[in-house]
Design a protein around this motif. Sequence first.
Motif, PDB file in Angstrom:
ATOM      1  N   SER A   3      37.275  54.148  51.336  1.00  0.00           N
ATOM      2  CA  SER A   3      37.731  53.955  52.675  1.00  0.00           C
ATOM      3  C   SER A   3      39.218  54.618  53.045  1.00  0.00           C
ATOM      4  N   GLY A   4      40.117  54.628  52.012  1.00  0.00           N
ATOM      5  CA  GLY A   4      41.430  55.093  52.225  1.00  0.00           C
ATOM      6  C   GLY A   4      41.657  56.623  52.220  1.00  0.00           C
ATOM      7  N   GLY A   5      40.582  57.247  52.199  1.00  0.00           N
ATOM      8  CA  GLY A   5      40.709  58.886  52.104  1.00  0.00           C
ATOM      9  C   GLY A   5      40.539  59.576  50.995  1.00  0.00           C
ATOM     10  N   LYS A   6      40.732  58.664  49.799  1.00  0.00           N
ATOM     11  CA  LYS A   6      40.156  58.962  48.481  1.00  0.00           C
ATOM     12  C   LYS A   6      39.216  57.831  47.818  1.00  0.00           C
ATOM     13  N   VAL A   7      38.519  58.263  46.853  1.00  0.00           N
ATOM     14  CA  VAL A   7      37.626  57.386  46.289  1.00  0.00           C
ATOM     15  C   VAL A   7      38.427  56.769  45.045  1.00  0.00           C
ATOM     16  N   ASP A   8      38.599  55.586  45.223  1.00  0.00           N
ATOM     17  CA  ASP A   8      39.168  54.626  43.998  1.00  0.00           C
ATOM     18  C   ASP A   8      38.265  53.722  43.290  1.00  0.00           C
ATOM     19  N   ILE A   9      38.893  53.168  41.977  1.00  0.00           N
ATOM     20  CA  ILE A   9      38.305  52.096  41.524  1.00  0.00           C
ATOM     21  C   ILE A   9      38.854  50.631  41.597  1.00  0.00           C
ATOM     22  N   GLY A  18      30.834  33.680  39.294  1.00  0.00           N
ATOM     23  CA  GLY A  18      30.359  34.481  40.387  1.00  0.00           C
ATOM     24  C   GLY A  18      30.598  33.739  42.074  1.00  0.00           C
ATOM     25  N   GLN A  19      30.780  32.354  41.983  1.00  0.00           N
ATOM     26  CA  GLN A  19      30.728  31.487  43.224  1.00  0.00           C
ATOM     27  C   GLN A  19      31.836  32.337  44.111  1.00  0.00           C
ATOM     28  N   THR A  20      33.095  32.375  43.806  1.00  0.00           N
ATOM     29  CA  THR A  20      34.242  33.095  44.579  1.00  0.00           C
ATOM     30  C   THR A  20      34.764  34.378  43.756  1.00  0.00           C
ATOM     31  N   TRP A  21      35.277  35.017  44.314  1.00  0.00           N
ATOM     32  CA  TRP A  21      36.050  36.298  43.828  1.00  0.00           C
ATOM     33  C   TRP A  21      37.354  36.463  44.277  1.00  0.00           C
ATOM     34  N   SER A  22      38.258  37.176  43.542  1.00  0.00           N
ATOM     35  CA  SER A  22      39.506  37.434  43.706  1.00  0.00           C
ATOM     36  C   SER A  22      39.579  38.353  44.748  1.00  0.00           C
ATOM     37  N   ALA A  23      40.690  38.639  45.517  1.00  0.00           N
ATOM     38  CA  ALA A  23      40.736  39.816  46.137  1.00  0.00           C
ATOM     39  C   ALA A  23      40.705  41.200  45.647  1.00  0.00           C
ATOM     40  N   PRO A  24      39.993  42.187  45.912  1.00  0.00           N
ATOM     41  CA  PRO A  24      39.997  43.420  45.022  1.00  0.00           C
ATOM     42  C   PRO A  24      41.324  44.117  44.745  1.00  0.00           C
ATOM     43  N   ARG A  25      41.656  44.491  43.686  1.00  0.00           N
ATOM     44  CA  ARG A  25      42.758  45.090  43.176  1.00  0.00           C
ATOM     45  C   ARG A  25      42.337  46.498  42.977  1.00  0.00           C
ATOM     46  N   GLN A  26      43.136  47.526  43.272  1.00  0.00           N
ATOM     47  CA  GLN A  26      43.063  48.688  42.787  1.00  0.00           C
ATOM     48  C   GLN A  26      43.622  49.000  41.492  1.00  0.00           C
ATOM     49  N   VAL A  27      42.333  49.773  40.638  1.00  0.00           N
ATOM     50  CA  VAL A  27      43.070  50.179  39.309  1.00  0.00           C
ATOM     51  C   VAL A  27      43.434  51.716  39.306  1.00  0.00           C
ATOM     52  N   SER A  28      42.481  52.713  39.837  1.00  0.00           N
ATOM     53  CA  SER A  28      42.820  53.868  39.882  1.00  0.00           C
ATOM     54  C   SER A  28      43.814  54.239  40.734  1.00  0.00           C
ATOM     55  N   SER A  29      45.100  55.103  40.313  1.00  0.00           N
ATOM     56  CA  SER A  29      45.986  55.540  41.215  1.00  0.00           C
ATOM     57  C   SER A  29      46.228  57.047  41.374  1.00  0.00           C
ATOM     58  N   SER A  30      46.058  57.939  40.542  1.00  0.00           N
ATOM     59  CA  SER A  30      46.534  59.208  40.510  1.00  0.00           C
ATOM     60  C   SER A  30      45.515  60.225  40.754  1.00  0.00           C
ATOM     61  N   GLN A  31      44.355  59.705  41.280  1.00  0.00           N
ATOM     62  CA  GLN A  31      43.303  60.579  41.421  1.00  0.00           C
ATOM     63  C   GLN A  31      42.648  60.566  42.839  1.00  0.00           C
ATOM     64  N   THR A  32      42.047  61.878  43.298  1.00  0.00           N
ATOM     65  CA  THR A  32      41.629  61.743  44.417  1.00  0.00           C
ATOM     66  C   THR A  32      40.186  61.321  44.781  1.00  0.00           C
ATOM     67  N   VAL A  33      39.505  61.447  43.458  1.00  0.00           N
ATOM     68  CA  VAL A  33      38.034  60.999  43.402  1.00  0.00           C
ATOM     69  C   VAL A  33      37.966  60.199  41.914  1.00  0.00           C
ATOM     70  N   SER A  34      37.654  58.785  42.081  1.00  0.00           N
ATOM     71  CA  SER A  34      37.332  58.256  40.626  1.00  0.00           C
ATOM     72  C   SER A  34      36.016  57.818  40.710  1.00  0.00           C
ATOM     73  N   VAL A  71      38.995  62.123  31.801  1.00  0.00           N
ATOM     74  CA  VAL A  71      38.581  60.906  31.505  1.00  0.00           C
ATOM     75  C   VAL A  71      40.086  59.784  31.430  1.00  0.00           C
ATOM     76  N   TYR A  72      39.770  58.798  32.192  1.00  0.00           N
ATOM     77  CA  TYR A  72      40.888  57.862  32.401  1.00  0.00           C
ATOM     78  C   TYR A  72      40.596  56.483  32.070  1.00  0.00           C
ATOM     79  N   LEU A  73      41.732  55.608  31.511  1.00  0.00           N
ATOM     80  CA  LEU A  73      41.389  54.364  31.103  1.00  0.00           C
ATOM     81  C   LEU A  73      42.623  53.316  31.891  1.00  0.00           C
ATOM     82  N   ALA A  74      42.288  52.314  32.291  1.00  0.00           N
ATOM     83  CA  ALA A  74      43.473  51.482  32.904  1.00  0.00           C
ATOM     84  C   ALA A  74      43.099  50.048  32.007  1.00  0.00           C
ATOM     85  N   VAL A  75      44.206  49.361  31.232  1.00  0.00           N
ATOM     86  CA  VAL A  75      44.161  48.485  30.286  1.00  0.00           C
ATOM     87  C   VAL A  75      44.872  47.610  30.702  1.00  0.00           C
TER      88      VAL A  75
END
Length: 174
Positions: A3-9, A18-34, A71-75
């Motif tokens: 939705s932000g003009g690029k594809v993020d994780i 699984g009853q409730t979930w935290s707000a989504p947090r972006q993990v990928s940052s330096s790619q246009t498509v992930s 190949v990227y990783l976020a730890v």
Amino acid sequence: DDSGGKVDIYFSVSRDRGQTWSAPRQVSSSQTVSIYPTIAAGEAGRIAIGWYGTPEPAQSRNNAPNTRWFVYLAVSTNALDDNPTFEEVKVHPEAFHRNSICEHLDVWEGLTGGQKPPGYEGGVADFFATALDPEGWLNVIWTDTAHRLNSPKDHFARQISGTRLQGFTLSVNK
């Protein structure tokens, strides 16, 4: 999410099965498509998320002419916190694939009917995973099409230093 003009994780946590979930947090940052995220979990709050990504201009995975994929990783060691932090790294400095990554075997960059764009490298399959070994070190496996002689080859990387996702306590009985 695209939705932000690029594809993020993104990453979200449930603390109540699984009853409730935290707000989504972006993990990928330096790619246009992930794409193709995979996750490995260690001790509470220690995770690694892997994905394929391109930092070059691309519309989607199957519309990415002339791009290089890595190949990227976020730890994260605090994924259960209200504001978790992630350290993003490129697993290998060389691209494992060039051009689009097909969603289906018969659709590439808008072409149909089995037509492939010039220079297309096929063979990226679902052989992508992250896992912890028995000592708590992170391991990653992926398919490399960019350096192949006759067919795609699987590549493997193992974490050899830094923070493990799973710790160990040695107890000695006397």
